[in-house]
Design a protein around this motif. Structure first.
Motif, PDB file in Angstrom:
ATOM      1  N   ILE A 166       2.916   7.178 -11.191  1.00 25.71           N
ATOM      2  CA  ILE A 166       3.283   6.735 -10.670  1.00 25.71           C
ATOM      3  C   ILE A 166       1.460   6.467  -9.605  1.00 25.71           C
ATOM      4  O   ILE A 166       1.192   5.564  -9.246  1.00 25.71           O
ATOM      5  N   LYS A 167       1.274   7.785  -8.971  1.00 25.98           N
ATOM      6  CA  LYS A 167       0.745   8.481  -8.426  1.00 25.98           C
ATOM      7  C   LYS A 167      -1.090   8.258  -9.159  1.00 25.98           C
ATOM      8  O   LYS A 167      -2.003   7.405  -8.610  1.00 25.98           O
ATOM      9  N   HIS A 168      -1.260   7.870 -11.181  1.00 31.40           N
ATOM     10  CA  HIS A 168      -2.256   7.856 -11.181  1.00 31.40           C
ATOM     11  C   HIS A 168      -2.596   6.915 -11.833  1.00 31.40           C
ATOM     12  O   HIS A 168      -3.409   5.601 -12.130  1.00 31.40           O
ATOM     13  N   ALA A 169      -0.989   5.919 -11.510  1.00 32.99           N
ATOM     14  CA  ALA A 169      -1.327   4.548 -12.443  1.00 32.99           C
ATOM     15  C   ALA A 169      -1.807   3.532 -10.858  1.00 32.99           C
ATOM     16  O   ALA A 169      -2.852   2.927 -11.371  1.00 32.99           O
ATOM     17  N   PHE A 170      -1.563   4.037  -9.630  1.00 37.44           N
ATOM     18  CA  PHE A 170      -2.402   3.015  -9.289  1.00 37.44           C
ATOM     19  C   PHE A 170      -3.434   3.883  -7.728  1.00 37.44           C
ATOM     20  O   PHE A 170      -3.278   3.192  -6.499  1.00 37.44           O
ATOM     21  N   ALA A 171      -3.325   4.714  -8.667  1.00 36.60           N
ATOM     22  CA  ALA A 171      -4.305   5.463  -7.634  1.00 36.60           C
ATOM     23  C   ALA A 171      -5.745   4.567  -7.060  1.00 36.60           C
ATOM     24  O   ALA A 171      -6.158   4.272  -6.059  1.00 36.60           O
ATOM     25  N   LYS A 172      -6.476   3.590  -8.386  1.00 30.00           N
ATOM     26  CA  LYS A 172      -7.829   2.687  -7.835  1.00 30.00           C
ATOM     27  C   LYS A 172      -7.156   2.129  -6.673  1.00 30.00           C
ATOM     28  O   LYS A 172      -8.171   1.466  -5.892  1.00 30.00           O
ATOM     29  N   GLU A 173      -6.326   1.218  -6.427  1.00 29.93           N
ATOM     30  CA  GLU A 173      -5.460   0.624  -5.805  1.00 29.93           C
ATOM     31  C   GLU A 173      -4.905   1.659  -4.974  1.00 29.93           C
ATOM     32  O   GLU A 173      -4.715   0.430  -3.456  1.00 29.93           O
ATOM     33  N   GLN A 174      -4.896   2.530  -4.169  1.00 35.41           N
ATOM     34  CA  GLN A 174      -4.985   3.287  -3.265  1.00 35.41           C
ATOM     35  C   GLN A 174      -3.413   2.972  -2.249  1.00 35.41           C
ATOM     36  O   GLN A 174      -3.350   3.415  -1.477  1.00 35.41           O
ATOM     37  N   VAL A 175      -2.802   2.853  -3.049  1.00 37.74           N
ATOM     38  CA  VAL A 175      -1.404   3.387  -3.270  1.00 37.74           C
ATOM     39  C   VAL A 175      -0.240   4.735  -2.658  1.00 37.74           C
ATOM     40  O   VAL A 175      -1.139   5.323  -3.822  1.00 37.74           O
ATOM     41  N   SER A 176      -0.031   4.298  -1.717  1.00 37.69           N
ATOM     42  CA  SER A 176       0.466   6.325  -1.361  1.00 37.69           C
ATOM     43  C   SER A 176       1.982   6.332  -1.770  1.00 37.69           C
ATOM     44  O   SER A 176       2.676   5.675  -1.308  1.00 37.69           O
ATOM     45  N   LEU A 177       1.915   7.858  -1.975  1.00 42.48           N
ATOM     46  CA  LEU A 177       3.408   7.223  -2.341  1.00 42.48           C
ATOM     47  C   LEU A 177       4.257   8.814  -1.944  1.00 42.48           C
ATOM     48  O   LEU A 177       3.687   9.836  -1.054  1.00 42.48           O
ATOM     49  N   LEU A 178       5.433   7.867  -1.355  1.00 45.80           N
ATOM     50  CA  LEU A 178       6.031   8.443  -0.052  1.00 45.80           C
ATOM     51  C   LEU A 178       7.961   8.816  -0.254  1.00 45.80           C
ATOM     52  O   LEU A 178       8.498   8.467  -1.423  1.00 45.80           O
ATOM     53  N   ARG A 179       7.724  10.544  -0.158  1.00 45.97           N
ATOM     54  CA  ARG A 179       9.579  10.423  -0.674  1.00 45.97           C
ATOM     55  C   ARG A 179       9.574  10.977   0.384  1.00 45.97           C
ATOM     56  O   ARG A 179       8.890  12.013   1.277  1.00 45.97           O
ATOM     57  N   GLN A 202       0.540  -1.464  -0.091  1.00 47.74           N
ATOM     58  CA  GLN A 202       0.226   0.375   0.237  1.00 47.74           C
ATOM     59  C   GLN A 202       1.282   1.244   0.046  1.00 47.74           C
ATOM     60  O   GLN A 202       0.574   2.531  -0.405  1.00 47.74           O
ATOM     61  N   HIS A 203       2.069   1.172  -0.159  1.00 48.50           N
ATOM     62  CA  HIS A 203       3.135   2.264   0.130  1.00 48.50           C
ATOM     63  C   HIS A 203       4.157   1.737  -0.933  1.00 48.50           C
ATOM     64  O   HIS A 203       4.619   1.138  -0.945  1.00 48.50           O
ATOM     65  N   VAL A 204       4.786   2.591  -2.006  1.00 49.44           N
ATOM     66  CA  VAL A 204       6.208   2.943  -2.546  1.00 49.44           C
ATOM     67  C   VAL A 204       6.499   3.850  -2.141  1.00 49.44           C
ATOM     68  O   VAL A 204       6.674   5.506  -1.898  1.00 49.44           O
ATOM     69  N   LEU A 205       8.360   3.842  -1.509  1.00 50.42           N
ATOM     70  CA  LEU A 205       8.798   5.199  -1.415  1.00 50.42           C
ATOM     71  C   LEU A 205       9.702   5.286  -2.283  1.00 50.42           C
ATOM     72  O   LEU A 205      10.388   4.168  -3.491  1.00 50.42           O
ATOM     73  N   LEU A 206       9.838   6.851  -3.012  1.00 50.45           N
ATOM     74  CA  LEU A 206      10.225   7.139  -4.485  1.00 50.45           C
ATOM     75  C   LEU A 206      11.729   7.815  -4.326  1.00 50.45           C
ATOM     76  O   LEU A 206      11.661   8.808  -3.303  1.00 50.45           O
TER      77      LEU A 206
END
Length: 730
Positions: free
Chosen positions: A519-532, A501-505
């Protein structure tokens, strides 16, 4: 916040130097460990301990937190393989002229040469064609697929395996090096190399880096330069015979430069920084970040480079040189600098995308534990040979097409436009529709007719007007799309396998707004959050490696010996045969006491913490006729390692009133009790000979600024006077 066990309570200061040599840029982080420092604490009151070098020679001054704390990974060698310029100095006009003349060789991109030949992704690393097409259909994107299997072996030089093991060793002093995340360079048993050492590979072992000067160029431009060099060289045989410096030499020289630059910066920034650096140099510890797919062979070459650079003595001990895998280092930095902590919970899974200039690493991690230390386990990993340089290469191809039929087609114009693209487009492009980018097709005014011609250049076919080329959003997105699609498709398989559910970029290319948006757009439906991480990512690896080292090696400091005072005990209960010669005192109420018993205040094995104290009460009956009210208590250290002390036989003094050899005097606490005596009620005040007051004094031991310290306090905790030698800290 990190637990208090990360505090450092050694009597000797330590200097730790963490280095990340990147393919495009490098960084250095320093940590000065002193008594009581809490290097991993995020508290504003904690002593500043970890410092990342912010400026290097010939680099722009540090302007704020967003400034890149990195130096270009560049070295200019002369024809005798002697380094003449480092870092940003290699980009100056004087050095560039010498490189163009062939007098000096500009070496860059050497880290990519160390990639193992068979360092392919795992069996699950290449996405299946069906899943690839399915995802791209969903995204409505057309994809140009680069090769993601491995680095280009035609530009790689690799070392052979030597007797280096990645097995860690045991405890050193108060450090723990038993973690799989830290690899100690001084181990004895070498595992079999993970890639073949064929005769052909041995012949090319560390043989030279002559091709590295053009490594980051695209294959088309590199081929043209090679053909031009061959055509213009009057002595082709001599040109072919010069291979350039060895990889080991390149690493050694650049390591020496980075440490020297770090020393100069530290001396300028920190009070007494130069004196501290020199004083601790002989015991300094080095932590080097390495790619996740390096084998013992590549790691051993880096170890040899450290020795060649004379950063460590020939026979250095265990605990002086460590290697840290780059992805794990990034995870430790993210734990500190990402405010959303929901990703870092035991049992969770997350994905890490380390997007760099020459390649991208995508990993899936499962968090095995968060306390007392962060422990993660990789369940999938892939190395993609796509990054920022592939975007630049796509722009070069675009330029070739646009400039092919123009009057200003030249290598100088193309090179200048590429530099403009790197500086003005690559860092800021987000894919926002309707935004155009304007790039000048010429450099600075040199007063020539050619410059004047380019200044007025107009060509509607390639969208050039008044010497400026215009790029639309669609033009730039075509350069980015193939690279970003490859990353997203590989990331999708890792997310599905680990229920992530989380991606560290992170990484240099990880700063790309376009990559983050996609990345945010590609996995928006899966509610994956992008973190930096909330710090500049260019220095993420060196600081992350430092934090990993400290988290793995700093263990709670515990008292090695007991610290206490001499007390008197009841003769009727403590007397044993053989005590006939001990001094017997008369206590209050006629109680017979024997002095010489040792009563510990700090017990052996007690943990040191800044917020912890130890105390011993003293209930005193002071008579005014006894003279000045002075409290004195001698403190002693019991060293059971010197002379074993049987249980129940903690007698500080023997029958002859001599100090037992297992004890040594640590110091004496004295306090003038005139103030508390004056404020207390007086008993039997009508009789001057018998007038007295009741004093309740506490002997307090606490963690001071340089050692354990002690003082006397009373009920209002007023501290009077303390005196304790630093020997108690041992």
């Amino acid at each position: 916040m990190q637990p208090s066990s990360a505090q450092y309570f050694e009597t000797e200061d330590k200097l730790v130097i963490s280095i990340d040599i990147g393919n495009a840029a490098s960084s250095v982080t320093l940590a000065h460990l002193t008594w009581g420092s809490d290097p991993l604490s995020s508290a504003p009151t904690a002593k500043p301990c970890i410092r990342t070098v912010l400026t290097y020679p010939h680099c722009s001054p540090h302007l704020g937190a967003s400034t890149s704390a990195r130096v270009p990974s560049l070295i200019a060698f002369d024809r005798d393989d002697k380094p003449q310029a480092f870092g940003a100095e290699c980009l100056t006009e004087d050095v560039q002229n010498l490189v163009r003349k062939g007098e000096w060789l500009l070496v860059q991109g050497w880290k990519e040469q160390m990639r193992p030949i068979d360092a392919t992704s795992s069996s699950s690393s290449r996405p299946r064609e069906s899943s690839k097409k399915k995802l791209l259909t969903k995204l409505h994107r057309s994809t140009v697929w680069p090769d993601t299997s491995s680095s280009k072996s035609g530009h790689s030089l690799h070392p052979t395996s030597t007797n280096l093991s990645s097995r860690t060793l045991g405890t050193v002093s108060s450090y723990s090096t038993s973690s799989d995340a830290l690899l100690d360079a001084r181990s004895e048993i070498a595992p079999a190399p993970s890639h073949p050492t064929s005769p052909r590979r041995v012949v090319g072992l560390d043989g030279g880096t002559g091709a590295l000067g053009d490594f980051t160029m695209g294959p088309t431009l590199r081929k043209k330069r090679k053909e031009a060099a061959v055509a213009s060289s009057p002595n082709e045989e001599h040109s072919e015979r010069y291979p350039g410096p060895r990889l080991r030499t390149v690493y050694a020289e650049f390591l020496r430069y980075l440490v020297a630059a770090a020393r100069a910066w530290y001396a300028e920034l920190v009070p007494q920084g130069e004196a501290t650096f020199v004083r601790l140099w002989s015991t300094s510890i080095f932590v080097l970040a390495i790619p996740s797919d390096w084998s013992p062979a590549e790691t051993d070459l880096l170890r040899q480079a450290v020795e060649d650079a004379k950063l460590l003595p020939v026979e250095y001990k265990v605990g002086r040189l460590f290697f840290v895998k780059e992805p794990i280092a990034i995870v430790h930095l993210a734990k500190r600098f990402i405010s959303d902590t929901s990703w870092c919970r035991e049992g969770n899974s997350f994905a890490l995308v380390d997007a760099a200039s020459a390649g991208t690493t995508v990993l899936g991690y499962h968090i095995a534990a968060t306390s007392p230390r962060l422990k993660v386990r990789a369940y999938d990993t892939a190395r993609l040979a796509v990054g920022a340089e592939n975007v630049v290469e796509a722009f070069r191809r675009l330029l070739e097409t646009r400039l092919a039929r123009t009057k200003f087609k030249s290598s100088s114009v193309a090179s200048h436009l590429v530099r403009e693209f790197r500086d003005k487009v690559l860092p800021v492009f987000s894919g926002k529709i309707g935004v155009d980018f304007r790039l000048r097709i010429h450099g600075k005014d040199d007063g020539t007719k050619e410059w004047e011609k380019l200044e007025r250049a107009i060509d509607s076919g390639c969208r050039v007007r008044d010497g400026i080329m215009t790029l639309s959003t669609a033009d730039v997105e075509d350069c980015f799309r193939g690279v970003v699609d490859a990353i997203i498709v590989r990331l999708s398989s890792i997310l599905s396998r680990g229920e992530v559910q989380h991606v560290l970029l992170v990484g240099g290319f990880g700063d790309s707004f376009y990559l983050a948006r996609r990345i945010k757009h590609a996995f928006a439906k899966e509610q994956v959050s992008l973190l930096r991480p909330e710090v500049p990512t260019p220095a993420a690896i060196s600081e992350g490696a430092m934090r990993l080292y400290l988290a793995e090696t700093l263990v709670p400091r515990r008292a090695r010996h007991a610290l206490g005072v001499e007390t008197a005990v009841d003769w009727s209960t403590a007397w044993r045969p053989g005590m006939e010669n001990r001094q017997v005192l008369s206590g209050s109420g006629g109680t017979r006491l024997i002095r010489g018993k040792f009563t510990p205040i700090v017990h052996e094995g007690d943990e040191f913490r800044v917020d912890r104290t130890w105390s011993r009460p003293f209930n005193l009956k002071y008579r005014f006729s006894a003279g000045e009210p002075v409290f004195e208590a001698a403190l002693y250290i019991r060293d059971s390692d010197r002379v074993p002390v049987p249980d129940g036989e903690d007698w500080l003094r023997d029958e002859n009133d001599s100090l037992n050899p297992a004890f040594q005097h640590a110091g004496t606490v004295s306090a003038d009790l005139s103030l508390p005596v004056a404020s207390l009620p007086v008993f039997e005040a009508d009789n001057p000979e018998k007038a007295w007051v009741q004093l309740d004094v506490q002997l307090l031991v606490y963690v001071g600024e340089a050692s354990l310290e002690a003082c006397a306090v009373w009920r209002d905790r007023v501290r009077f006077e303390s005196a304790l030698s630093s020997a108690s800290a041992n």
